[in-house]
Design an enzyme around this catalytic site. Structure first.
Site, short mmCIF file in Angstrom:
data_model
loop_
_atom_site.label_atom_id
_atom_site.label_comp_id
_atom_site.label_asym_id
_atom_site.label_seq_id
_atom_site.Cartn_x
_atom_site.Cartn_y
_atom_site.Cartn_z
N GLU A 1 9.68 -3.92 10.40
CA GLU A 1 10.05 -2.61 9.84
C GLU A 1 10.60 -1.69 10.92
O GLU A 1 9.98 -1.50 11.99
CB GLU A 1 8.84 -1.95 9.15
CG GLU A 1 9.21 -0.58 8.56
CD GLU A 1 8.23 -0.06 7.53
OE1 GLU A 1 7.29 -0.78 7.15
OE2 GLU A 1 8.42 1.10 7.10
N GLU B 1 -1.04 -5.42 8.65
CA GLU B 1 -0.23 -4.85 9.73
C GLU B 1 -0.80 -5.24 11.10
O GLU B 1 -2.01 -5.41 11.25
CB GLU B 1 -0.18 -3.32 9.60
CG GLU B 1 0.51 -2.87 8.32
CD GLU B 1 0.68 -1.36 8.22
OE1 GLU B 1 0.30 -0.63 9.16
OE2 GLU B 1 1.21 -0.91 7.18
N ASP C 1 0.85 -1.20 0.00
CA ASP C 1 0.00 0.00 0.00
C ASP C 1 0.88 1.25 0.00
O ASP C 1 0.38 2.38 -0.07
CB ASP C 1 -1.02 -0.01 1.14
CG ASP C 1 -0.37 -0.07 2.51
OD1 ASP C 1 0.87 -0.18 2.59
OD2 ASP C 1 -1.12 0.00 3.52
N SER C 2 2.21 1.04 0.01
CA SER C 2 3.14 2.14 -0.27
C SER C 2 2.87 2.69 -1.66
O SER C 2 3.37 3.76 -2.02
CB SER C 2 4.60 1.68 -0.15
OG SER C 2 4.81 0.53 -0.96
N ASP D 1 -0.95 -6.06 -0.14
CA ASP D 1 -1.34 -5.46 1.15
C ASP D 1 -2.85 -5.32 1.25
O ASP D 1 -3.51 -4.89 0.29
CB ASP D 1 -0.73 -4.05 1.27
CG ASP D 1 0.51 -4.03 2.13
OD1 ASP D 1 0.64 -4.89 3.02
OD2 ASP D 1 1.37 -3.16 1.89
N LYS E 1 -0.86 -9.38 2.89
CA LYS E 1 -0.11 -8.88 4.04
C LYS E 1 -1.01 -7.92 4.82
O LYS E 1 -1.78 -7.18 4.21
CB LYS E 1 1.16 -8.16 3.58
CG LYS E 1 1.97 -7.57 4.75
CD LYS E 1 3.38 -7.19 4.35
CE LYS E 1 3.53 -5.83 3.70
NZ LYS E 1 3.00 -4.69 4.50
O1 KIV Z 1 3.63 -1.07 1.64
C1 KIV Z 1 4.80 -1.44 1.60
O2 KIV Z 1 5.54 -1.21 0.64
C2 KIV Z 1 5.31 -2.20 2.73
C3 KIV Z 1 6.78 -2.45 2.78
C4 KIV Z 1 7.47 -1.22 3.20
C5 KIV Z 1 7.11 -3.61 3.64
O3 KIV Z 1 4.58 -2.57 3.58
#
Ligand code: KIV
Length: 289
Positions: free
Chosen positions: A206, A139, A68-69, A107, A137
């Site tokens: 992280e 959090e 989600d970056s 994510d 993924k």
């Molecule tokens: O969203 C993302 O790119 C991430 C990485 C920084 C692990 O969660």
């Protein structure tokens, strides 16, 4: 089956190495577990589109994360918070289409899983069914354990993400290093054990002190993936735009830039614009007659 195609048994087996191993199928959670067993370190990169994902796949990156970056690195937001499920499905489907070998992990964005395990399941299923990803993924450590349990029971491979969790940027007041001090270190260890116990196949650490990331890695059976976690995690992940020098301005201390693509692309665009201004593009060889 012809002589060159693998037998079903070969197809199932873990490759001898993640890099240069079996190339006729995607990397699986079993391959990553086997890599930890034999002490092979591996890399993960983010990807947000088919074109760059294809480049990373051909380069042998075994796991691609549709992070989600994308919010701040691809879609122009300031943080990851505004990213929606529809956006993640669209970006993830592109990454899956652009790759053949990498495991694609997507994510679950902010607000798509925190309400309940049922909400997490609903949205994980969207990423698997509509985009075709191999894992999701999310959090959170202890706080996300019930969702991880439900997802893994339902057959969804889950990568957990603890330490600095960027979706909590407003609660954290920025992006500070996590796990400093005894109490915070103990909480990180509890979070790591909780996500493993809940069934996660791997966990991102992280922005945590290297010594603590090493300790977590030694105490877990599942692979740890570090970003700002020092050299001793089982795997490393970087945001591709940071890694390749596309990001404007400062990058975090934990980033190593392997190229300066921003300068290369900028130079190419300026040279093209100059040719057009000067009338030297298109030349005869670019024209139809
Ligand atoms: O969203 C993302 O790119 C991430 C990485 C920084 C692990 O969660």
């Amino acid at each position: 089956m012809n002589a060159s195609s693998p037998s079903p048994a070969q197809n199932q087996a873990s490759p001898a190495t993640l890099y240069g191993g079996v190339t006729n199928r995607r990397v699986t959670v079993r391959d990553l577990a086997a890599a930890k067993q034999r002490g092979e370190k591996w890399s993960m990169l983010t990807a947000y589109d088919a074109l760059t994902a294809g480049v990373f796949d051909e380069a042998g990156i075994p796991v691609l994360l549709v992070g989600d970056s994308a919010g701040n690195c691809h879609l122009g937001y300031e943080t990851t918070v505004p990213v929606t499920m529809d956006q993640m499905v669209m970006l993830s489907a592109a990454v899956v289409r652009g790759t053949k070998r990498a495991m694609v992990v997507a994510d679950l964005p902010f607000g798509s899983y925190q309400e309940s395990p049922a909400q997490a399941m609903h949205n994980a299923a969207r990423l698997m069914k509509e985009a075709g990803v191999g894992a999701v993924k999310l959090e959170g450590g202890e706080r996300s354990a019930r969702s991880i349990e439900l997802l893994t029971e339902a057959g969804v491979p889950v990568m957990a993400h603890i330490g600095l969790t960027p979706q909590s940027v407003y609660a954290l007041g920025g992006y500070p290093v996590q796990g400093r001090g005894d109490e915070a270190a103990h909480q990180l260890l509890r979070d790591a054990k909780a996500v493993q116990q809940a069934g996660a196949f791997s966990v991102v650490l992280e922005a945590v002190p290297a010594e603590l990331a090493k300790q977590v890695t030694e105490q877990l059976a599942i692979p740890t993936v570090g970003i700002g976690g020092g050299p001793d995690t089982d795997a490393q992940v970087l945001v591709w735009t940071d890694m390749a020098g596309m990001t404007a301005g400062r990058v975090p201390k934990f980033v190593k830039q392997y190229a300066n693509l921003r300068a290369v692309l900028g130079d190419a665009a300026r040279a093209y614009a100059e040719d057009v201004r000067a009338g030297t593009f298109p030349a005869a060889e670019h024209s139809f007659h």
